[in-house]
Write a protein that holds these residues in place. Structure first.
Motif, PDB file in Angstrom:
ATOM      1  N   GLN A 157    -102.790-111.410  79.198  1.00 55.58           N
ATOM      2  CA  GLN A 157    -101.570-110.758  78.756  1.00 55.58           C
ATOM      3  C   GLN A 157    -101.562-110.798  77.226  1.00 55.58           C
ATOM      4  OE1 GLN A 157     -98.308-112.854  80.490  1.00 55.58           O
ATOM      5  NE2 GLN A 157     -98.725-114.791  79.428  1.00 55.58           N
ATOM      6  N   ALA A 158    -101.166-109.713  76.616  1.00 53.14           N
ATOM      7  CA  ALA A 158    -101.279-109.571  75.167  1.00 53.14           C
ATOM      8  C   ALA A 158     -99.921-109.299  74.541  1.00 53.14           C
ATOM      9  CB  ALA A 158    -102.245-108.438  74.822  1.00 53.14           C
ATOM     10  N   THR A 159     -99.664-109.953  73.416  1.00 56.36           N
ATOM     11  CA  THR A 159     -98.448-109.745  72.630  1.00 56.36           C
ATOM     12  C   THR A 159     -98.839-109.102  71.308  1.00 56.36           C
ATOM     13  OG1 THR A 159     -97.394-111.698  73.586  1.00 56.36           O
ATOM     14  CG2 THR A 159     -96.468-110.852  71.528  1.00 56.36           C
ATOM     15  N   PHE A 160     -98.296-107.915  71.029  1.00 55.63           N
ATOM     16  CA  PHE A 160     -98.600-107.233  69.763  1.00 55.63           C
ATOM     17  C   PHE A 160     -98.010-108.015  68.602  1.00 55.63           C
ATOM     18  CE2 PHE A 160     -97.346-104.202  66.430  1.00 55.63           C
ATOM     19  CZ  PHE A 160     -98.609-103.702  66.096  1.00 55.63           C
ATOM     20  N   LEU A 161     -98.839-108.248  67.581  1.00 57.87           N
ATOM     21  CA  LEU A 161     -98.397-108.972  66.398  1.00 57.87           C
ATOM     22  C   LEU A 161     -98.144-108.042  65.226  1.00 57.87           C
ATOM     23  CD1 LEU A 161    -100.808-112.057  66.572  1.00 57.87           C
ATOM     24  CD2 LEU A 161     -98.425-111.920  67.325  1.00 57.87           C
ATOM     25  N   MET A 162     -99.154-107.246  64.849  1.00 52.75           N
ATOM     26  CA  MET A 162     -98.965-106.333  63.720  1.00 52.75           C
ATOM     27  C   MET A 162    -100.100-105.317  63.712  1.00 52.75           C
ATOM     28  SD  MET A 162    -100.069-108.601  60.391  1.00 52.75           S
ATOM     29  CE  MET A 162    -101.783-109.043  60.079  1.00 52.75           C
ATOM     30  N   PRO A 163     -99.876-104.166  63.077  1.00 55.38           N
ATOM     31  CA  PRO A 163    -100.946-103.169  62.987  1.00 55.38           C
ATOM     32  C   PRO A 163    -101.976-103.576  61.945  1.00 55.38           C
ATOM     33  CG  PRO A 163     -99.045-102.425  61.759  1.00 55.38           C
ATOM     34  CD  PRO A 163     -98.632-103.706  62.432  1.00 55.38           C
ATOM     35  N   GLU A 164    -103.140-103.003  62.084  1.00 55.62           N
ATOM     36  CA  GLU A 164    -104.175-103.188  61.070  1.00 55.62           C
ATOM     37  C   GLU A 164    -104.423-101.850  60.370  1.00 55.62           C
ATOM     38  OE1 GLU A 164    -108.415-105.225  61.352  1.00 55.62           O
ATOM     39  OE2 GLU A 164    -108.514-103.082  61.826  1.00 55.62           O
ATOM     40  N   ARG A 165    -104.252-101.835  59.060  1.00 59.20           N
ATOM     41  CA  ARG A 165    -104.534-100.640  58.266  1.00 59.20           C
ATOM     42  C   ARG A 165    -105.840-100.871  57.521  1.00 59.20           C
ATOM     43  NH1 ARG A 165     -98.911-101.440  57.765  1.00 59.20           N
ATOM     44  NH2 ARG A 165     -99.359-103.021  56.200  1.00 59.20           N
ATOM     45  N   VAL A 166    -106.821 -99.990  57.741  1.00 62.53           N
ATOM     46  CA  VAL A 166    -108.101-100.118  57.042  1.00 62.53           C
ATOM     47  C   VAL A 166    -108.207 -99.032  55.983  1.00 62.53           C
ATOM     48  CG1 VAL A 166    -109.339-101.269  58.898  1.00 62.53           C
ATOM     49  CG2 VAL A 166    -109.280 -98.780  58.844  1.00 62.53           C
ATOM     50  N   VAL A 270    -103.460-113.102  72.611  1.00 62.57           N
ATOM     51  CA  VAL A 270    -103.907-112.889  73.984  1.00 62.57           C
ATOM     52  C   VAL A 270    -103.988-114.234  74.695  1.00 62.57           C
ATOM     53  CG1 VAL A 270    -105.744-111.943  75.421  1.00 62.57           C
ATOM     54  CG2 VAL A 270    -105.204-110.871  73.242  1.00 62.57           C
ATOM     55  N   THR A 271    -103.440-114.302  75.905  1.00 62.18           N
ATOM     56  CA  THR A 271    -103.477-115.523  76.713  1.00 62.18           C
ATOM     57  C   THR A 271    -103.950-115.168  78.115  1.00 62.18           C
ATOM     58  OG1 THR A 271    -101.136-115.234  77.271  1.00 62.18           O
ATOM     59  CG2 THR A 271    -101.650-116.675  75.405  1.00 62.18           C
ATOM     60  N   PRO A 272    -104.516-116.137  78.842  1.00 59.97           N
ATOM     61  CA  PRO A 272    -104.968-115.856  80.214  1.00 59.97           C
ATOM     62  C   PRO A 272    -103.788-115.590  81.142  1.00 59.97           C
ATOM     63  CG  PRO A 272    -105.214-118.193  79.689  1.00 59.97           C
ATOM     64  CD  PRO A 272    -104.843-117.514  78.415  1.00 59.97           C
ATOM     65  N   ALA A 273    -103.898-114.529  81.918  1.00 59.32           N
ATOM     66  CA  ALA A 273    -102.788-114.120  82.772  1.00 59.32           C
ATOM     67  C   ALA A 273    -102.568-115.068  83.947  1.00 59.32           C
ATOM     68  CB  ALA A 273    -103.033-112.705  83.293  1.00 59.32           C
ATOM     69  N   ASP A 274    -103.607-115.819  84.339  1.00 61.48           N
ATOM     70  CA  ASP A 274    -103.496-116.665  85.524  1.00 61.48           C
ATOM     71  C   ASP A 274    -103.165-118.112  85.188  1.00 61.48           C
ATOM     72  OD1 ASP A 274    -105.848-117.365  84.302  1.00 61.48           O
ATOM     73  OD2 ASP A 274    -107.087-117.264  86.106  1.00 61.48           O
ATOM     74  N   ARG A 275    -102.713-118.375  83.980  1.00 63.79           N
ATOM     75  CA  ARG A 275    -102.430-119.747  83.566  1.00 63.79           C
ATOM     76  C   ARG A 275    -100.958-119.873  83.171  1.00 63.79           C
ATOM     77  NH1 ARG A 275    -106.249-121.825  78.931  1.00 63.79           N
ATOM     78  NH2 ARG A 275    -107.759-120.959  80.418  1.00 63.79           N
ATOM     79  N   VAL A 276    -100.322-120.959  83.613  1.00 62.77           N
ATOM     80  CA  VAL A 276     -98.935-121.217  83.210  1.00 62.77           C
ATOM     81  C   VAL A 276     -98.905-121.516  81.715  1.00 62.77           C
ATOM     82  CG1 VAL A 276     -96.941-122.719  83.515  1.00 62.77           C
ATOM     83  CG2 VAL A 276     -98.347-122.092  85.491  1.00 62.77           C
ATOM     84  N   GLU A 277     -98.051-120.797  80.998  1.00 61.89           N
ATOM     85  CA  GLU A 277     -98.023-120.951  79.546  1.00 61.89           C
ATOM     86  C   GLU A 277     -97.340-122.248  79.138  1.00 61.89           C
ATOM     87  OE1 GLU A 277     -97.436-117.524  76.852  1.00 61.89           O
ATOM     88  OE2 GLU A 277     -95.546-118.529  76.387  1.00 61.89           O
ATOM     89  N   SER A 278     -97.962-122.950  78.217  1.00 57.72           N
ATOM     90  CA  SER A 278     -97.406-124.213  77.738  1.00 57.72           C
ATOM     91  C   SER A 278     -96.335-123.946  76.690  1.00 57.72           C
ATOM     92  CB  SER A 278     -98.508-125.070  77.122  1.00 57.72           C
ATOM     93  OG  SER A 278     -98.967-124.498  75.908  1.00 57.72           O
ATOM     94  N   LEU A 284     -96.135-121.212  69.263  1.00 59.96           N
ATOM     95  CA  LEU A 284     -97.071-120.522  68.374  1.00 59.96           C
ATOM     96  C   LEU A 284     -96.816-119.020  68.384  1.00 59.96           C
ATOM     97  CD1 LEU A 284     -99.596-120.485  66.559  1.00 59.96           C
ATOM     98  CD2 LEU A 284    -100.963-120.290  68.659  1.00 59.96           C
ATOM     99  N   ARG A 285     -96.577-118.452  69.574  1.00 54.39           N
ATOM    100  CA  ARG A 285     -96.320-117.008  69.659  1.00 54.39           C
ATOM    101  C   ARG A 285     -95.093-116.621  68.839  1.00 54.39           C
ATOM    102  NH1 ARG A 285     -96.204-116.523  74.607  1.00 54.39           N
ATOM    103  NH2 ARG A 285     -98.062-115.264  75.040  1.00 54.39           N
ATOM    104  N   GLN A 286     -94.018-117.380  68.967  1.00 54.32           N
ATOM    105  CA  GLN A 286     -92.798-117.027  68.245  1.00 54.32           C
ATOM    106  C   GLN A 286     -93.003-117.122  66.744  1.00 54.32           C
ATOM    107  OE1 GLN A 286     -89.930-115.688  69.669  1.00 54.32           O
ATOM    108  NE2 GLN A 286     -89.746-115.196  67.476  1.00 54.32           N
ATOM    109  N   TRP A 287     -93.731-118.154  66.297  1.00 52.00           N
ATOM    110  CA  TRP A 287     -94.006-118.273  64.862  1.00 52.00           C
ATOM    111  C   TRP A 287     -94.849-117.108  64.371  1.00 52.00           C
ATOM    112  CZ3 TRP A 287     -98.802-119.070  62.398  1.00 52.00           C
ATOM    113  CH2 TRP A 287     -98.709-119.270  61.007  1.00 52.00           C
TER     114      TRP A 287
END
Length: 304
Positions: A157-166, A270-278, A284-287
């Protein structure tokens, strides 16, 4: 139901013997006698009902089953040792996260901001590991990772953080006496290729309206940090994420020869979808989300 698990003494003896391909060397490492190692391995084989070693003219060798089992055991013992060290270091306080991160993003963006995380969550420990490409979590020992891409990634499962501009950057000497060039003129300069993104230049030129550029030619570099230094050295034009070049642009070591950015990728936690999140991963995600909120606007084109 009671678990059918071998003892750690059996596993440690087997892992050492398998790694050294020798009971004698394993005994020396574990401060045991050779016969003691042999007994532990024999007990493990009896429990499993499968031979793990075979005798050879020169000693012992792993069977096919032994090779497969060794991979699992070595990884499990590494994980256990890491957890022991982590608990000893934290003395039971707070939590920890094993985080995989793309190398240049980790060194240039993430690490300089970690003091803010420590101030906000002093009992949260983040262990960093370099990962240049996507991987399987079950083979890594990691709790989370920061990927650059578009997703989705199977089993996560993925959480969007920010875009990348190149944007393209080069040494001012490469285009002197000009400070700016057209995209078509840029296509005639040496292009520095990113090994992990083989079509990046093709996509950038297409977005700039140039479809006939030889966008695949040029030396290839594994890391953005290599490409950045190659651009500073005048070896060619690099296509770089804008968060990487501010210091070089401000110092005049690099210029942006074309005022055009491509933003087709993003950074994701990105975190594993089959694991209970600690709770530690959630913190860390919120920060990260809070930190990245301030990076979603702006850029470096005005410095060019």
């Amino acid at each position: 139901m009671r678990r059918k698990l071998p003892g750690t003494a059996m596993l440690a003896a087997f892992e050492a013997a398998a790694r050294h391909q020798s009971f004698t060397a394993a005994a020396a490492e574990l401060a045991l006698t050779q016969s003691a190692v042999g007994r532990q391995v024999a007990a493990l084989q009896d429990l499993l009902g499968v031979p793990l070693f075979r005798r050879t003219r020169h000693g012992i060798a792993l069977t096919d089953a032994g090779i497969a089992y060794y991979r699992h055991v070595a990884r499990a013992l590494d994980d256990m040792e890491r957890e022991v060290l982590d608990l000893q270091g934290r003395r039971g306080r707070g939590g920890s996260v094993e985080l995989g991160v793309v190398p240049t993003f980790g060194t240039q963006w993430l690490v300089p901001r970690l003091p803010g995380l420590r101030e906000r969550n002093p009992d949260l420990t983040v262990h960093l590991a370099s990962r240049a490409r996507p991987f399987l979590f079950q083979d890594s020992g990691l709790d989370a990772a920061i990927y650059a891409g578009t997703g989705p990634w199977p089993g996560t499962q993925a959480t969007f953080l920010m875009p990348e501009r190149v944007v393209p950057v080069c040494s001012p000497a490469l285009i002197a006496p000009a400070r700016k060039v057209t995209p078509r003129k840029l296509a005639q300069l040496p292009l520095l290729q990113q090994a992990t993104r083989p079509y990046a230049w093709r996509e950038w030129f297409a977005s700039a309206g140039v479809t006939d550029a030889n966008a695949l030619a040029g030396p290839r570099y594994e890391l953005f940090s290599f490409s950045l230094q190659a651009a500073v050295a005048g070896l060619g034009v690099a296509l770089m994420p804008d968060y990487l070049m501010a210091a070089e642009l401000d110092a005049g070591r690099l210029v942006v020869p074309v005022q055009h950015a491509l933003a087709n990728l993003g950074y994701y936690l990105v975190t594993p979808a089959d694991r209970v999140e600690s709770p530690a991963v959630a913190e860390l995600r919120q920060w990260l989300l809070d930190e990245c909120a301030g990076a979603r606007e702006g850029g470096v084109l005005s410095r060019g």
